[in-house]
Scaffold this motif. Structure first.
Motif, PDB file in Angstrom:
ATOM      1  N   ARG A 114       0.895  -1.216   0.047  1.00 59.30           N
ATOM      2  CA  ARG A 114       0.159  -0.143   0.018  1.00 59.30           C
ATOM      3  C   ARG A 114       0.934   1.327   0.063  1.00 59.30           C
ATOM      4  N   TRP A 115       0.590   2.264  -1.104  1.00 62.21           N
ATOM      5  CA  TRP A 115       1.612   3.350  -1.218  1.00 62.21           C
ATOM      6  C   TRP A 115       0.896   4.379  -1.052  1.00 62.21           C
ATOM      7  N   VAL A 116       1.501   5.576  -0.248  1.00 60.61           N
ATOM      8  CA  VAL A 116       0.894   6.712   0.118  1.00 60.61           C
ATOM      9  C   VAL A 116       1.733   7.990  -0.468  1.00 60.61           C
ATOM     10  N   LEU A 117       1.194   8.921  -0.606  1.00 58.28           N
ATOM     11  CA  LEU A 117       2.032  10.311  -1.056  1.00 58.28           C
ATOM     12  C   LEU A 117       1.288  11.484  -0.816  1.00 58.28           C
ATOM     13  N   VAL A 118       1.824  12.593  -0.643  1.00 57.29           N
ATOM     14  CA  VAL A 118       1.439  13.918  -0.543  1.00 57.29           C
ATOM     15  C   VAL A 118       1.791  14.554  -1.756  1.00 57.29           C
ATOM     16  N   THR A 119       0.692  15.406  -2.451  1.00 53.54           N
ATOM     17  CA  THR A 119       1.118  16.213  -3.520  1.00 53.54           C
ATOM     18  C   THR A 119       0.207  17.290  -3.544  1.00 53.54           C
ATOM     19  N   ARG A 120       0.731  18.610  -4.172  1.00 52.04           N
ATOM     20  CA  ARG A 120      -0.507  19.627  -4.297  1.00 52.04           C
ATOM     21  C   ARG A 120      -0.676  20.046  -5.733  1.00 52.04           C
ATOM     22  N   ASP A 121       0.044  19.431  -6.564  1.00 51.64           N
ATOM     23  CA  ASP A 121       0.006  19.819  -8.154  1.00 51.64           C
ATOM     24  C   ASP A 121       0.246  18.664  -9.082  1.00 51.64           C
ATOM     25  N   ALA A 122       0.491  17.387  -8.528  1.00 49.90           N
ATOM     26  CA  ALA A 122       0.802  16.484  -9.542  1.00 49.90           C
ATOM     27  C   ALA A 122      -0.110  15.364  -9.728  1.00 49.90           C
ATOM     28  N   HIS A 123      -1.360  15.532  -9.146  1.00 51.55           N
ATOM     29  CA  HIS A 123      -2.364  14.314  -9.123  1.00 51.55           C
ATOM     30  C   HIS A 123      -2.568  13.511 -10.286  1.00 51.55           C
ATOM     31  N   GLY A 124      -2.378  14.246 -11.622  1.00 50.89           N
ATOM     32  CA  GLY A 124      -2.477  13.447 -12.946  1.00 50.89           C
ATOM     33  C   GLY A 124      -1.347  12.511 -12.991  1.00 50.89           C
ATOM     34  N   LEU A 125      -0.298  12.807 -12.550  1.00 56.46           N
ATOM     35  CA  LEU A 125       1.024  11.921 -12.801  1.00 56.46           C
ATOM     36  C   LEU A 125       0.641  10.664 -11.823  1.00 56.46           C
ATOM     37  N   TYR A 126       0.208  11.188 -10.580  1.00 60.27           N
ATOM     38  CA  TYR A 126       0.443   9.825  -9.617  1.00 60.27           C
ATOM     39  C   TYR A 126      -1.095   8.908  -9.923  1.00 60.27           C
ATOM     40  N   ALA A 127      -2.140   9.478 -10.410  1.00 53.36           N
ATOM     41  CA  ALA A 127      -3.229   8.878 -10.792  1.00 53.36           C
ATOM     42  C   ALA A 127      -3.179   7.813 -12.007  1.00 53.36           C
ATOM     43  N   ALA A 128      -2.102   8.288 -12.750  1.00 57.34           N
ATOM     44  CA  ALA A 128      -1.491   7.373 -13.910  1.00 57.34           C
ATOM     45  C   ALA A 128      -1.028   6.025 -13.567  1.00 57.34           C
ATOM     46  N   HIS A 129      -0.558   5.964 -12.055  1.00 59.62           N
ATOM     47  CA  HIS A 129       0.140   4.781 -11.343  1.00 59.62           C
ATOM     48  C   HIS A 129      -0.948   4.239 -10.289  1.00 59.62           C
ATOM     49  N   GLY A 130      -1.984   4.441 -10.330  1.00 56.50           N
ATOM     50  CA  GLY A 130      -2.886   3.773  -9.481  1.00 56.50           C
ATOM     51  C   GLY A 130      -3.378   4.598  -8.152  1.00 56.50           C
ATOM     52  N   PHE A 131      -2.514   5.818  -8.090  1.00 61.56           N
ATOM     53  CA  PHE A 131      -2.873   6.444  -6.920  1.00 61.56           C
ATOM     54  C   PHE A 131      -4.153   7.180  -6.976  1.00 61.56           C
ATOM     55  N   GLY A 132      -5.100   7.252  -5.893  1.00 60.47           N
ATOM     56  CA  GLY A 132      -6.358   7.942  -5.898  1.00 60.47           C
ATOM     57  C   GLY A 132      -6.660   8.656  -4.673  1.00 60.47           C
ATOM     58  N   GLU A 133      -7.859   9.141  -4.542  1.00 58.91           N
ATOM     59  CA  GLU A 133      -8.382   9.800  -3.314  1.00 58.91           C
ATOM     60  C   GLU A 133      -8.220   8.787  -2.086  1.00 58.91           C
ATOM     61  N   PRO A 134      -7.674   9.334  -1.050  1.00 62.75           N
ATOM     62  CA  PRO A 134      -7.711   8.124   0.287  1.00 62.75           C
ATOM     63  C   PRO A 134      -9.169   7.543   0.457  1.00 62.75           C
ATOM     64  N   GLY A 135      -9.003   6.404   0.931  1.00 64.45           N
ATOM     65  CA  GLY A 135     -10.297   5.401   1.189  1.00 64.45           C
ATOM     66  C   GLY A 135     -10.731   6.154   2.685  1.00 64.45           C
ATOM     67  N   GLU A 136     -11.905   5.506   3.022  1.00 64.02           N
ATOM     68  CA  GLU A 136     -12.811   5.767   4.188  1.00 64.02           C
ATOM     69  C   GLU A 136     -11.863   5.786   5.352  1.00 64.02           C
ATOM     70  N   TRP A 137     -10.762   5.034   5.223  1.00 62.13           N
ATOM     71  CA  TRP A 137      -9.831   4.799   6.458  1.00 62.13           C
ATOM     72  C   TRP A 137      -8.532   5.535   6.763  1.00 62.13           C
ATOM     73  N   ALA A 138      -8.424   6.205   5.624  1.00 56.76           N
ATOM     74  CA  ALA A 138      -7.396   7.154   5.769  1.00 56.76           C
ATOM     75  C   ALA A 138      -7.562   8.456   6.651  1.00 56.76           C
ATOM     76  N   MET A 139      -6.519   8.748   7.260  1.00 54.44           N
ATOM     77  CA  MET A 139      -6.533  10.151   7.949  1.00 54.44           C
ATOM     78  C   MET A 139      -5.249  10.699   7.859  1.00 54.44           C
ATOM     79  N   VAL A 140      -4.965  11.836   8.010  1.00 50.88           N
ATOM     80  CA  VAL A 140      -3.741  12.480   8.038  1.00 50.88           C
ATOM     81  C   VAL A 140      -3.872  13.468   9.211  1.00 50.88           C
ATOM     82  N   ARG A 141      -2.613  13.607   9.889  1.00 47.85           N
ATOM     83  CA  ARG A 141      -2.149  14.400  11.096  1.00 47.85           C
ATOM     84  C   ARG A 141      -1.382  15.614  10.323  1.00 47.85           C
ATOM     85  N   GLN A 142      -1.645  16.855  10.129  1.00 45.58           N
ATOM     86  CA  GLN A 142      -0.672  17.629   9.585  1.00 45.58           C
ATOM     87  C   GLN A 142       0.506  17.964  10.523  1.00 45.58           C
TER      88      GLN A 142
END
Length: 152
Positions: A114-142
């Motif tokens: 399971r891979w995760v990443l943070v991006t502000r401007d390269a969503h298209g690049l990562y979507a092409a490799h299977g990355f998507g919106e976090p699922g219902e289980w994902a949480m982030v602490r800034q």
């Protein structure tokens, strides 16, 4: 993958996951001046992050100069975080960003993680490799304070 990746249709570019091949001056040069993320890090911080990475992948021009990079942090068993993906501006347009992500995520020991990443401007690049919106289980602490604050 260990060592180098064959480079068909690559315009003379080669990818390698050999940490000894990294040019830390090139990595630091980009991350400290060109990247829109993490500029608060010192060179010592970046060197420690690279040294402590679970895996690194560099992209190299035909003359051997490092022109791209990514690193991953992982538990080595099922989870990894993709970080610091970049291609030097003068070498963009050769799909090196895609090749860096594909090499790191799909062509190595973490292909089933399971891979995760943070991006502000390269969503298209990562979507092409299977990355998507976090699922219902994902949480982030800034991150707290100025060190973790995103650039304005």
């Amino acid at each position: 993958m260990s060592g180098t990746e064959p480079a068909p249709h690559s315009g003379g570019y080669e990818l390698s996951d050999d940490p000894a091949r990294l040019d830390l001056d090139a990595v630091w040069g980009f991350l400290s001046t060109e990247a829109c993320w993490g500029r608060w890090r010192t060179r010592v911080d970046v060197e420690a992050q690279v040294a402590g990475a679970w895996r690194v992948v560099g992209a190299y021009a035909a003359d051997g100069a490092q022109v791209g990079f990514t690193r991953a942090v992982s538990d080595g068993a099922g989870f990894a975080y993709l970080a610091d993906v970049f291609v030097a501006p003068e070498h963009r347009g050769h799909r090196l960003g895609h090749r860096l992500v594909e090499t790191m995520v799909d062509h190595g020991p973490g292909a089933d993680f399971r891979w995760v990443l943070v991006t502000r401007d390269a969503h298209g690049l990562y979507a092409a490799h299977g990355f998507g919106e976090p699922g219902e289980w994902a949480m982030v602490r800034q991150a707290r304070g100025a060190l973790g604050a995103p650039p304005a």
